[in-house]
Design a protein around this motif. Structure first.
Motif, short mmCIF file in Angstrom:
data_model
loop_
_atom_site.label_atom_id
_atom_site.label_comp_id
_atom_site.label_asym_id
_atom_site.label_seq_id
_atom_site.Cartn_x
_atom_site.Cartn_y
_atom_site.Cartn_z
N GLU A 102 0.82 -1.22 0.00
CA GLU A 102 0.00 0.00 0.00
C GLU A 102 0.85 1.26 0.00
O GLU A 102 1.97 1.27 0.51
CB GLU A 102 -0.93 0.01 1.22
N PHE A 103 0.28 2.30 -0.56
CA PHE A 103 0.95 3.60 -0.64
C PHE A 103 1.06 4.22 0.75
O PHE A 103 0.13 4.15 1.55
CB PHE A 103 0.13 4.51 -1.55
N THR A 107 2.03 9.48 -8.29
CA THR A 107 0.79 8.72 -8.29
C THR A 107 0.77 7.86 -7.04
O THR A 107 1.81 7.63 -6.41
CB THR A 107 0.64 7.81 -9.53
N TYR A 108 -0.43 7.38 -6.72
CA TYR A 108 -0.58 6.49 -5.58
C TYR A 108 -0.62 5.03 -6.02
O TYR A 108 -0.79 4.14 -5.19
CB TYR A 108 -1.88 6.80 -4.83
N VAL A 109 -0.45 4.81 -7.31
CA VAL A 109 -0.65 3.48 -7.88
C VAL A 109 0.67 2.72 -7.95
O VAL A 109 1.63 3.17 -8.59
CB VAL A 109 -1.26 3.58 -9.30
N ARG A 110 0.71 1.58 -7.31
CA ARG A 110 1.92 0.79 -7.25
C ARG A 110 2.47 0.48 -8.65
O ARG A 110 3.68 0.54 -8.88
CB ARG A 110 1.62 -0.52 -6.50
N GLY A 111 1.60 0.14 -9.58
CA GLY A 111 2.03 -0.26 -10.91
C GLY A 111 2.67 0.85 -11.73
O GLY A 111 3.28 0.57 -12.77
N ASP A 112 2.53 2.09 -11.29
CA ASP A 112 3.12 3.22 -12.02
C ASP A 112 4.61 3.37 -11.73
O ASP A 112 5.29 4.15 -12.39
CB ASP A 112 2.40 4.52 -11.67
#
Length: 123
Positions: free
Chosen positions: A46-47, A104-109
């Motif tokens: 998680e972020f 971004t808060y997105v792990r995949g980014d």
């Protein structure tokens, strides 16, 4: 070769503090937004917090606001996470990440990840 190496984890009592460091190698890291994520046993990664290229703008998950501070020293190619008022729920492996041009808060980014550092908070 781009590489991220975390350090600073450990065992601390509830209410204590730790400072995590993330040293980046490779000149291109100066052009990336960077972030901290964490993963507790049995849970998704998680972020936690992130900052922009310049380090001027910072972003936090609600669980970290008011207790954690993210920063970076561009000259040293190092990012930090100062964690105060730690709680047992903060126990996790903490990862630094880099890659996107914008936060971004997105792990995949995030394209680049460190190996993680364990933070354990005892009650």
């Amino acid at each position: 070769q781009e590489q991220l190496v975390e350090s600073g984890g450990g065992l601390v009592q509830a209410g204590g503090s730790l400072r995590l460091s993330c040293e980046a190698s490779g000149r291109t890291f100066r052009t990336y937004a960077m972030a901290w994520f964490r993963q507790a046993p049995g849970k998704e990664r998680e972020f936690v917090a992130a900052l922009t290229l310049s380090g001027v703008s910072t972003y936090y998950d609600d669980s970290a606001k008011g207790r954690f501070t993210i920063s970076r020293d561009i000259a040293k190619n190092t990012m930090y996470l100062q964690m105060n008022s730690l709680k047992p729920d903060d126990t996790a492996v903490y990862y630094c990440a880099a890659g996107p041009k914008s936060v971004t808060y997105v792990r995949g980014d995030y394209n680049y990840w460190g190996q993680g550092t364990q933070v354990t908070v005892s009650s």
